[in-house]
Design a protein around this motif. Structure first.
Motif, PDB file in Angstrom:
ATOM      1  N   UNK A  19      -2.296   3.056   5.179  1.00  0.00           N
ATOM      2  CA  UNK A  19      -0.868   3.150   5.494  1.00  0.00           C
ATOM      3  C   UNK A  19      -0.122   1.975   4.877  1.00  0.00           C
ATOM      4  N   UNK A  20      -0.666   0.765   5.047  1.00  0.00           N
ATOM      5  CA  UNK A  20      -0.028  -0.419   4.482  1.00  0.00           C
ATOM      6  C   UNK A  20       0.115  -0.336   2.975  1.00  0.00           C
ATOM      7  N   UNK A  21      -0.919   0.228   2.326  1.00  0.00           N
ATOM      8  CA  UNK A  21      -0.886   0.362   0.864  1.00  0.00           C
ATOM      9  C   UNK A  21       0.193   1.339   0.402  1.00  0.00           C
ATOM     10  N   UNK A  22       0.626   2.212   1.308  1.00  0.00           N
ATOM     11  CA  UNK A  22       1.671   3.180   0.954  1.00  0.00           C
ATOM     12  C   UNK A  22       3.070   2.644   1.231  1.00  0.00           C
ATOM     13  N   UNK A  23       3.167   1.440   1.821  1.00  0.00           N
ATOM     14  CA  UNK A  23       4.452   0.894   2.245  1.00  0.00           C
ATOM     15  C   UNK A  23       4.974  -0.167   1.287  1.00  0.00           C
ATOM     16  N   UNK A  24       6.285  -0.275   1.250  1.00  0.00           N
ATOM     17  CA  UNK A  24       6.959  -1.376   0.565  1.00  0.00           C
ATOM     18  C   UNK A  24       7.982  -1.957   1.531  1.00  0.00           C
ATOM     19  N   UNK A  25       8.561  -3.061   1.157  1.00  0.00           N
ATOM     20  CA  UNK A  25       9.588  -3.681   2.009  1.00  0.00           C
ATOM     21  C   UNK A  25      10.757  -2.722   2.232  1.00  0.00           C
ATOM     22  N   UNK A  26      11.040  -1.869   1.240  1.00  0.00           N
ATOM     23  CA  UNK A  26      12.133  -0.902   1.357  1.00  0.00           C
ATOM     24  C   UNK A  26      11.943   0.049   2.530  1.00  0.00           C
ATOM     25  N   UNK A 143      -6.650  -4.640  14.384  1.00  0.00           N
ATOM     26  CA  UNK A 143      -7.070  -3.388  13.735  1.00  0.00           C
ATOM     27  C   UNK A 143      -5.889  -2.527  13.293  1.00  0.00           C
ATOM     28  N   UNK A 144      -4.676  -2.903  13.681  1.00  0.00           N
ATOM     29  CA  UNK A 144      -3.482  -2.139  13.286  1.00  0.00           C
ATOM     30  C   UNK A 144      -2.576  -2.973  12.384  1.00  0.00           C
ATOM     31  N   UNK A 145      -2.067  -4.095  12.909  1.00  0.00           N
ATOM     32  CA  UNK A 145      -1.079  -4.885  12.187  1.00  0.00           C
ATOM     33  C   UNK A 145      -1.667  -5.594  10.973  1.00  0.00           C
ATOM     34  N   UNK A 146      -2.783  -6.276  11.172  1.00  0.00           N
ATOM     35  CA  UNK A 146      -3.395  -7.034  10.073  1.00  0.00           C
ATOM     36  C   UNK A 146      -3.752  -6.128   8.884  1.00  0.00           C
ATOM     37  N   UNK A 147      -4.423  -4.968   9.097  1.00  0.00           N
ATOM     38  CA  UNK A 147      -4.697  -4.088   7.953  1.00  0.00           C
ATOM     39  C   UNK A 147      -3.435  -3.586   7.250  1.00  0.00           C
ATOM     40  N   UNK A 148      -2.373  -3.310   8.023  1.00  0.00           N
ATOM     41  CA  UNK A 148      -1.113  -2.875   7.404  1.00  0.00           C
ATOM     42  C   UNK A 148      -0.569  -3.971   6.486  1.00  0.00           C
ATOM     43  N   UNK A 149      -0.580  -5.203   6.969  1.00  0.00           N
ATOM     44  CA  UNK A 149      -0.091  -6.327   6.154  1.00  0.00           C
ATOM     45  C   UNK A 149      -0.949  -6.503   4.903  1.00  0.00           C
ATOM     46  N   UNK A 150      -2.275  -6.429   5.068  1.00  0.00           N
ATOM     47  CA  UNK A 150      -3.183  -6.550   3.918  1.00  0.00           C
ATOM     48  C   UNK A 150      -2.923  -5.431   2.916  1.00  0.00           C
ATOM     49  N   UNK A 151      -2.730  -4.213   3.433  1.00  0.00           N
ATOM     50  CA  UNK A 151      -2.437  -3.072   2.569  1.00  0.00           C
ATOM     51  C   UNK A 151      -1.156  -3.269   1.775  1.00  0.00           C
ATOM     52  N   UNK A 152      -0.121  -3.825   2.419  1.00  0.00           N
ATOM     53  CA  UNK A 152       1.146  -4.080   1.728  1.00  0.00           C
ATOM     54  C   UNK A 152       0.984  -5.146   0.648  1.00  0.00           C
ATOM     55  N   UNK A 153       0.144  -6.145   0.928  1.00  0.00           N
ATOM     56  CA  UNK A 153      -0.118  -7.193  -0.072  1.00  0.00           C
ATOM     57  C   UNK A 153      -0.839  -6.598  -1.278  1.00  0.00           C
ATOM     58  N   UNK A 154      -1.825  -5.736  -1.005  1.00  0.00           N
ATOM     59  CA  UNK A 154      -2.545  -5.058  -2.089  1.00  0.00           C
ATOM     60  C   UNK A 154      -1.569  -4.230  -2.923  1.00  0.00           C
ATOM     61  N   UNK A 155      -0.662  -3.514  -2.248  1.00  0.00           N
ATOM     62  CA  UNK A 155       0.341  -2.699  -2.937  1.00  0.00           C
ATOM     63  C   UNK A 155       1.225  -3.575  -3.830  1.00  0.00           C
ATOM     64  N   UNK A 156       1.551  -4.768  -3.343  1.00  0.00           N
ATOM     65  CA  UNK A 156       2.421  -5.685  -4.083  1.00  0.00           C
ATOM     66  C   UNK A 156       1.797  -6.088  -5.423  1.00  0.00           C
ATOM     67  N   UNK A 157       0.489  -6.374  -5.419  1.00  0.00           N
ATOM     68  CA  UNK A 157      -0.167  -6.903  -6.614  1.00  0.00           C
ATOM     69  C   UNK A 157      -0.820  -5.819  -7.481  1.00  0.00           C
ATOM     70  N   UNK A 158      -1.066  -4.652  -6.872  1.00  0.00           N
ATOM     71  CA  UNK A 158      -1.718  -3.571  -7.631  1.00  0.00           C
ATOM     72  C   UNK A 158      -0.927  -2.277  -7.474  1.00  0.00           C
ATOM     73  N   UNK A 159       0.384  -2.374  -7.657  1.00  0.00           N
ATOM     74  CA  UNK A 159       1.273  -1.247  -7.362  1.00  0.00           C
ATOM     75  C   UNK A 159       0.961  -0.019  -8.223  1.00  0.00           C
ATOM     76  N   UNK A 160       0.697  -0.218  -9.495  1.00  0.00           N
ATOM     77  CA  UNK A 160       0.427   0.922 -10.379  1.00  0.00           C
ATOM     78  C   UNK A 160      -0.828   1.669  -9.957  1.00  0.00           C
ATOM     79  N   UNK A 161      -1.874   0.917  -9.653  1.00  0.00           N
ATOM     80  CA  UNK A 161      -3.133   1.527  -9.228  1.00  0.00           C
ATOM     81  C   UNK A 161      -2.946   2.304  -7.922  1.00  0.00           C
ATOM     82  N   UNK A 162      -2.238   1.691  -6.958  1.00  0.00           N
ATOM     83  CA  UNK A 162      -2.022   2.329  -5.649  1.00  0.00           C
ATOM     84  C   UNK A 162      -1.195   3.603  -5.811  1.00  0.00           C
TER      85      UNK A 162
END
Length: 283
Positions: A19-26, A143-162
């Motif tokens: 879920x976090x990987x699918x999210x952006x600040x927008x 198990x909810x908030x931390x993974x979402x934040x990690x997922x968003x960070x991954x999305x930030x640095x690997x946006x094309x791949x995600x």
């Protein structure tokens, strides 16, 4: 039932990572641009859904051992599945994602509050004594908030791949959700059969009631058809894996409460798919 109690936290963490990987600040700032639709969906999920669940328990005279399971699924936020089905239903996907993002983060407070309030209302005594509302909130945070934040960070640095693999991530999330509930059905089949009529009835009524309520509340307050479809699906599709995780923290190996959750998970998939099919035929 040890398999379920073991895999539920890992499955939930991976689902929330996806879920976090699918999210952006927008997805979080968008609510300030369209606040009315967002707050309609938020109130329907966080306030109306638990109230309807409680009223149905009273009206249908649901046994106490199942009542908390009903409140648990009613308290759980919308899941990733709602985003996928909103897309198929030609609903407002952006609104769906924003609602899922916010309710998932708010859930670390709202879910323990609703569950512990329900424990007091139904005078339930078989909850493990060492469990506290703060303790549940902290475990949910990890198990909810931390993974979402990690997922968003991954999305930030690997946006094309995600972005290129978003469909695979969605399929993995739905697959993990399915694995948890298949394990429940296999290991707790006798209990599910025993309470099938009672649990199935209230799960079906709760699910259909909330989809209808969500649709018509949105029809009155929201701006368009796409928003109505989104809010209706968000009200009907809950994060069953999160409900399972919280339940295992409260009850340990006592899994009777899981029956309404398992029933709801199966029913919500059937009704939502039929709802999406009906909408697509209509348009």
């Amino acid at each position: 039932m040890g398999i379920v109690t073991t895999i539920a936290p890992f499955a939930l963490a991976l689902i929330m990572l996806g879920l976090g990987a699918s999210l952006t600040v927008k997805d979080f700032t968008r609510v300030f641009q369209y606040p009315k639709e967002f707050f309609v969906g938020l109130i329907c999920q966080l306030v109306v859904l638990p109230i309807i669940g409680y009223l149905l328990i009273i009206i249908l005279k649901t046994p106490v051992e199942l009542a908390l399971g009903v409140m648990l699924i009613a308290a759980a936020p919308g899941g990733v599945t709602s985003n996928v089905l909103t897309k198929f239903a030609d609903g407002d996907v952006a609104l769906s994602i924003s609602l899922t993002a916010f309710t998932s983060l708010i859930s670390i407070v709202s879910v323990p509050y609703i569950v512990f309030l329900s424990i007091d209302l139904f005078d339930i005594t078989y909850v493990e004594k060492e469990v506290s509302m703060l303790g549940i909130s902290l475990k949910m945070f990890f198990v909810v908030t931390v993974p979402v934040i990690i997922g968003m960070i991954i999305r930030k640095f690997f946006s094309n791949f995600i972005e290129n693999n978003m469909k695979i991530i969605e399929k993995i999330s739905i697959g993990l959700f399915s694995i948890v509930f298949i394990a429940i059905y296999i290991q707790e089949w006798d209990s599910i059969i025993m309470f099938l009529t009672t649990a199935g009835t209230i799960a079906l009524v709760l699910n259909i009631s909330m989809m209808i309520i969500g649709f018509y509340v949105a029809k009155f307050f929201a701006s368009g058809v796409a928003q109505q479809r989104c809010i209706s699906l968000e009200c009907g599709l809950q994060n069953g894996t999160l409900a399972v995780f919280v339940g295992t923290q409260l009850f340990g190996q006592n899994m009777t409460y899981m029956v309404p959750t398992a029933a709801y998970a199966l029913i919500m998939m059937m009704t939502s798919v039929l709802f999406v099919f009906f909408l697509r035929r209509k348009t």
